[in-house]
Design a protein around this motif. Structure first.
Motif, short mmCIF file in Angstrom:
data_model
loop_
_atom_site.label_atom_id
_atom_site.label_comp_id
_atom_site.label_asym_id
_atom_site.label_seq_id
_atom_site.Cartn_x
_atom_site.Cartn_y
_atom_site.Cartn_z
N ILE A 120 0.83 -1.21 0.00
CA ILE A 120 0.00 0.00 0.00
C ILE A 120 0.87 1.25 0.00
N ALA A 121 1.99 1.21 0.72
CA ALA A 121 2.86 2.37 0.84
C ALA A 121 3.61 2.67 -0.45
N THR A 122 4.02 1.62 -1.17
CA THR A 122 4.92 1.80 -2.31
C THR A 122 4.30 1.51 -3.66
N SER A 123 3.13 0.85 -3.67
CA SER A 123 2.48 0.39 -4.91
C SER A 123 3.31 -0.66 -5.64
N ILE A 124 4.27 -1.26 -4.94
CA ILE A 124 5.05 -2.37 -5.50
C ILE A 124 4.38 -3.66 -5.08
N LEU A 125 4.06 -4.51 -6.04
CA LEU A 125 3.33 -5.74 -5.76
C LEU A 125 4.24 -6.74 -5.03
N VAL A 126 3.98 -6.96 -3.74
CA VAL A 126 4.79 -7.90 -2.95
C VAL A 126 3.93 -8.94 -2.25
N THR A 127 2.61 -8.81 -2.30
CA THR A 127 1.75 -9.78 -1.63
C THR A 127 1.37 -10.91 -2.58
N THR A 128 0.89 -12.00 -1.98
CA THR A 128 0.36 -13.13 -2.74
C THR A 128 -1.04 -13.42 -2.19
N PRO A 129 -1.81 -14.25 -2.86
CA PRO A 129 -3.16 -14.56 -2.34
C PRO A 129 -3.14 -15.18 -0.95
N THR A 130 -2.02 -15.75 -0.54
CA THR A 130 -1.95 -16.39 0.77
C THR A 130 -1.25 -15.53 1.82
N SER A 131 -0.90 -14.32 1.48
CA SER A 131 -0.21 -13.45 2.43
C SER A 131 -1.07 -13.15 3.65
N ASP A 132 -0.46 -13.23 4.83
CA ASP A 132 -1.16 -12.82 6.04
C ASP A 132 -1.33 -11.31 6.03
N ILE A 133 -2.28 -10.84 6.81
CA ILE A 133 -2.46 -9.40 6.99
C ILE A 133 -1.90 -9.04 8.36
N ASP A 134 -0.85 -8.23 8.35
CA ASP A 134 -0.26 -7.75 9.60
C ASP A 134 -0.72 -6.33 9.84
N ILE A 135 -1.15 -6.06 11.07
CA ILE A 135 -1.50 -4.68 11.42
C ILE A 135 -0.86 -4.33 12.76
N CYS A 136 -0.66 -3.04 12.94
CA CYS A 136 -0.11 -2.53 14.20
C CYS A 136 -1.16 -1.67 14.87
N LEU A 137 -1.40 -1.93 16.13
CA LEU A 137 -2.36 -1.17 16.93
C LEU A 137 -1.59 -0.37 17.96
N TYR A 138 -1.79 0.95 17.98
CA TYR A 138 -1.03 1.84 18.85
C TYR A 138 -1.87 2.25 20.06
N LEU A 139 -1.37 1.93 21.25
CA LEU A 139 -2.03 2.30 22.49
C LEU A 139 -1.07 3.08 23.37
N VAL A 140 -1.62 3.91 24.22
CA VAL A 140 -0.80 4.65 25.19
C VAL A 140 -0.47 3.78 26.38
N GLN A 141 -1.41 2.90 26.74
CA GLN A 141 -1.20 2.00 27.88
C GLN A 141 -2.05 0.75 27.70
#
Length: 210
Positions: A120-141
């Protein structure tokens, strides 16, 4: 210039990369490595930023460094949430949209990381149909009740989602590990290495290094 772990940094040329080792041959042929690196979880000293270069497979990863003066753009995971609509045809987008809608209810700061975030950041195709979705959740505490709600929601999605929780003053941990092992011990990744931690009275208690 504020640079944090998971940020994607752009640079003009791989000749600005600093490393004590020779760059692997694949770096010169990898579109994803020529101008972008992902910030690693190491201290930034004297404006030298630790980054990871990526190729077209999991085996093609290389840790290096770059000086802040040679960074032309910093792209944070949070900023990618507003770019997701540009990738409507990708297999991961419906799940990300559901996450966005749910997290907005709690006013949570988050963003995609890993191969999906990089794409998404670069528009360079690096994912595959089986790629996991990694997300980061930001909390203060730590908020155990909130994290359990998030975990239940993520579990109900039809794609595998790996959630890493980032707390600026502490480090990061995997949401799934936290939910399973909060009382017995889960790993928190810091700039100075991993630590075994537990939750006591909704507060995190650092244990010994692991």
């Amino acid at each position: 210039m504020e640079i944090k772990v998971h940020d994607i940094v752009r640079f003009a040329t791989i000749h600005h990369i600093e490393t004590s080792m020779n760059l692997p041959d694949w770096v010169n042929d990898a579109p994803a490595a020529k101008n972008f690196g992902v910030v690693r979880r190491l201290p930034i000293t004297n404006k030298i930023v630790p980054i990871g270069l990526r190729g077209d497979s999991r085996e093609k990863r290389f840790g290096a460094f770059i000086h802040e003066n040679n960074i032309t753009q910093v792209i944070s995971p949070i900023s990618l949430v507003n770019r997701m609509d540009m990738f409507n045809g990708r297999i991961y987008t419906p799940a990300l949209i559901r996450i966005k809608d749910e997290f907005e209810k709690y006013k949570l700061a988050w963003g995609p990381t890993g191969s999906v975030g990089f794409e998404i950041a670069t528009s360079i195709l690096v994912t595959t149909p089986t790629s996991d979705i990694d997300i980061c959740l930001y909390l203060v505490q730590i908020d155990t009740e909130l994290l359990e709600k998030v975990g239940n929601f993520i579990e109900g999605l039809d794609r595998r989602i790996d959630v890493q929780v980032e707390i600026p003053t502490l480090g990061a941990f995997l949401l799934n590990d936290f939910i399973k092992y909060a009382k017995t011990g889960f790993i928190v990744r810091t700039k100075f290495g991993p630590h075994l931690c537990t939750i006591v009275d909704n507060q995190i208690k650092l244990g010994v290094s692991s």
